[in-house]
Design a protein around this motif. Structure first.
Motif, PDB file in Angstrom:
ATOM      1  N   VAL A 117       0.870  -1.171   0.000  1.00  0.00           N
ATOM      2  CA  VAL A 117       0.000   0.000   0.000  1.00  0.00           C
ATOM      3  C   VAL A 117       0.911   1.225   0.000  1.00  0.00           C
ATOM      4  O   VAL A 117       1.731   1.405   0.918  1.00  0.00           O
ATOM      5  N   VAL A 118       0.814   2.034  -1.062  1.00  0.00           N
ATOM      6  CA  VAL A 118       1.665   3.213  -1.223  1.00  0.00           C
ATOM      7  C   VAL A 118       0.812   4.454  -0.974  1.00  0.00           C
ATOM      8  O   VAL A 118      -0.136   4.727  -1.721  1.00  0.00           O
ATOM      9  N   ILE A 119       1.134   5.212   0.053  1.00  0.00           N
ATOM     10  CA  ILE A 119       0.420   6.448   0.365  1.00  0.00           C
ATOM     11  C   ILE A 119       1.294   7.610  -0.101  1.00  0.00           C
ATOM     12  O   ILE A 119       2.413   7.795   0.393  1.00  0.00           O
ATOM     13  N   VAL A 120       0.795   8.362  -1.068  1.00  0.00           N
ATOM     14  CA  VAL A 120       1.574   9.413  -1.712  1.00  0.00           C
ATOM     15  C   VAL A 120       1.230  10.761  -1.107  1.00  0.00           C
ATOM     16  O   VAL A 120       0.050  11.129  -0.995  1.00  0.00           O
ATOM     17  N   ASP A 121       2.269  11.517  -0.736  1.00  0.00           N
ATOM     18  CA  ASP A 121       2.108  12.870  -0.219  1.00  0.00           C
ATOM     19  C   ASP A 121       3.111  13.760  -0.932  1.00  0.00           C
ATOM     20  O   ASP A 121       4.254  13.910  -0.496  1.00  0.00           O
ATOM     21  N   GLY A 122       2.715  14.328  -2.072  1.00  0.00           N
ATOM     22  CA  GLY A 122       3.633  15.144  -2.869  1.00  0.00           C
ATOM     23  C   GLY A 122       4.769  14.300  -3.394  1.00  0.00           C
ATOM     24  O   GLY A 122       4.565  13.308  -4.094  1.00  0.00           O
ATOM     25  N   GLU A 123       6.006  14.688  -3.051  1.00  0.00           N
ATOM     26  CA  GLU A 123       7.181  13.947  -3.489  1.00  0.00           C
ATOM     27  C   GLU A 123       7.534  12.813  -2.531  1.00  0.00           C
ATOM     28  O   GLU A 123       8.499  12.078  -2.775  1.00  0.00           O
ATOM     29  N   GLN A 124       6.782  12.657  -1.447  1.00  0.00           N
ATOM     30  CA  GLN A 124       7.085  11.641  -0.454  1.00  0.00           C
ATOM     31  C   GLN A 124       6.063  10.513  -0.503  1.00  0.00           C
ATOM     32  O   GLN A 124       4.915  10.704  -0.923  1.00  0.00           O
ATOM     33  N   ARG A 125       6.512   9.329  -0.071  1.00  0.00           N
ATOM     34  CA  ARG A 125       5.639   8.159  -0.041  1.00  0.00           C
ATOM     35  C   ARG A 125       5.816   7.418   1.274  1.00  0.00           C
ATOM     36  O   ARG A 125       6.903   7.377   1.825  1.00  0.00           O
ATOM     37  N   THR A 126       4.732   6.826   1.740  1.00  0.00           N
ATOM     38  CA  THR A 126       4.784   5.876   2.847  1.00  0.00           C
ATOM     39  C   THR A 126       4.343   4.532   2.296  1.00  0.00           C
ATOM     40  O   THR A 126       3.318   4.441   1.618  1.00  0.00           O
ATOM     41  N   MET A 127       5.129   3.478   2.568  1.00  0.00           N
ATOM     42  CA  MET A 127       4.848   2.176   1.968  1.00  0.00           C
ATOM     43  C   MET A 127       4.662   1.118   3.047  1.00  0.00           C
ATOM     44  O   MET A 127       5.509   0.962   3.930  1.00  0.00           O
ATOM     45  N   LEU A 128       3.552   0.411   2.970  1.00  0.00           N
ATOM     46  CA  LEU A 128       3.235  -0.684   3.874  1.00  0.00           C
ATOM     47  C   LEU A 128       3.360  -1.970   3.060  1.00  0.00           C
ATOM     48  O   LEU A 128       2.607  -2.188   2.110  1.00  0.00           O
ATOM     49  N   THR A 129       4.307  -2.833   3.441  1.00  0.00           N
ATOM     50  CA  THR A 129       4.777  -3.897   2.550  1.00  0.00           C
ATOM     51  C   THR A 129       4.559  -5.286   3.117  1.00  0.00           C
ATOM     52  O   THR A 129       4.859  -5.551   4.284  1.00  0.00           O
TER      53      THR A 129
END
Length: 321
Positions: A117-129
């Motif tokens: 699950v990739v949560i995109v915030d502008g140029e940043q990402r949070t990834m739950l793998t």
């Protein structure tokens, strides 16, 4: 066949440290992770314990598979070796083939296809793998006959992280080098590098020719801060180091032999609207490798990589639209 000492042509002779490409070899073998991505782009700040309106798209991904897909779309001759859940085998074969990739996939009977699950915030990402079937993938799956026809074999750090033993990867690098095949590595994740250990990673990939770290990964690998310090240090161990710096472009350093590290070359980024940065580094590696195997010019290959990366950030997901 032609030779050059410092232009970055992609093959080194053990006897004199010079590089010379082999024109009849153009195939690129990629092995590693295949993922089903769920890419989430919130339309505002995420609110806890309630709804946040978002764009949600399901895309095929995985760093190594993304690179293979971009290589195929760029017109490279590319083989991809990986593993998915058995129920997803035909779907992922078809998706890779559509991008011009020759797939060599195995279906795991018990483990599911890896998911992020990739949560995109502008140029940043949070990834739950969840790695899923990728955890059962081994470098031994890269057959000798694929290496015999290859110019380069490429993999990412995800093929190492979480594994208790590096023997199979070391064996693949040795098999490739014995055939005159170049080896390129994308570390893949600064967080996983910290968990795995920088020195263990560098030891496991010893003998590789090209390294594609991001700035955060370069810092994790060296303990150094500035891009110039990082590429100079890593170029002591790799013939070509390509440090990606996001919107600040790329820094390329080369070591043509005898620790004669060249002055780093900076390649500027391309101004483009960033829709989703997922897969930008994978696309960059593809653009670089596709051009490098054709020309042997590392600076020109980096420019081609920047162009591919700019295309990647303009679309949702890590593969070509």
């Amino acid at each position: 066949m032609w030779r050059a000492t410092t232009c970055g042509s992609p093959r080194r002779s053990r006897s004199n440290g010079h590089w010379a490409p082999v024109p009849e070899r153009r195939r690129i073998v990629v092995f590693g992770d295949v993922i089903d991505d769920v890419v989430v782009v919130p339309r505002g700040p995420i609110r806890a314990d309630t709804d946040t309106a978002s764009s949600i798209r399901r895309r095929a991904g995985g760093s190594a598979a993304n690179t293979a897909a971009w290589l195929g779309r760029l017109g490279a001759a590319v083989d991809f070796v990986g593993m998915v859940g058995v129920d997803d085998l035909e779907r992922h074969r078809e998706l890779l083939a559509r991008s011009g990739v020759t797939p060599h996939l195995t279906g795991h009977p018990d483990l599911p296809t890896g998911s992020i699950v990739v949560i995109v915030d502008g140029e940043q990402r949070t990834m739950l793998t969840e790695t899923g079937a990728n955890a059962a993938m081994t470098p031994d799956a890269v057959a000798d006959d694929l290496l015999d026809a290859a110019a380069i074999v490429h993999f990412t750090g995800y093929s190492l992280f979480g594994r208790p033993d590096d023997t199979a990867l070391r064996s693949l690098i040795a098999r490739a080098k014995a055939r005159g095949v170049l080896v390129s590595v994308d570390p893949g994740s600064a967080g996983f590098l910290a968990d795995f250990g920088a020195q263990r990673f560098l030891s496991a990939v010893a003998g590789a020719d090209v390294l594609f770290p991001s700035l955060d990964e370069g810092r994790a690998l060296t303990g150094l801060a500035t891009p110039e310090e990082i590429v100079a240090r890593l170029a002591e161990d790799f013939a070509v180091v390509v440090l990606t710096l996001g919107t600040d472009g790329v820094l390329v350093a080369q070591n043509p032999g005898e620790n004669m590290v060249t002055e780093p070359i900076r390649i500027d980024a391309i101004d483009t609207e960033i829709v989703d940065p997922t897969g930008a580094g994978d696309a960059f590696a593809a653009g670089f490798l596709d051009q490098w195997v054709r020309t042997g010019d590392a600076a020109g290959a980096a420019r081609a990589g920047v162009l591919a990366g700019a295309r990647a950030v303009a679309t949702i997901g890590g593969r070509p639209a």
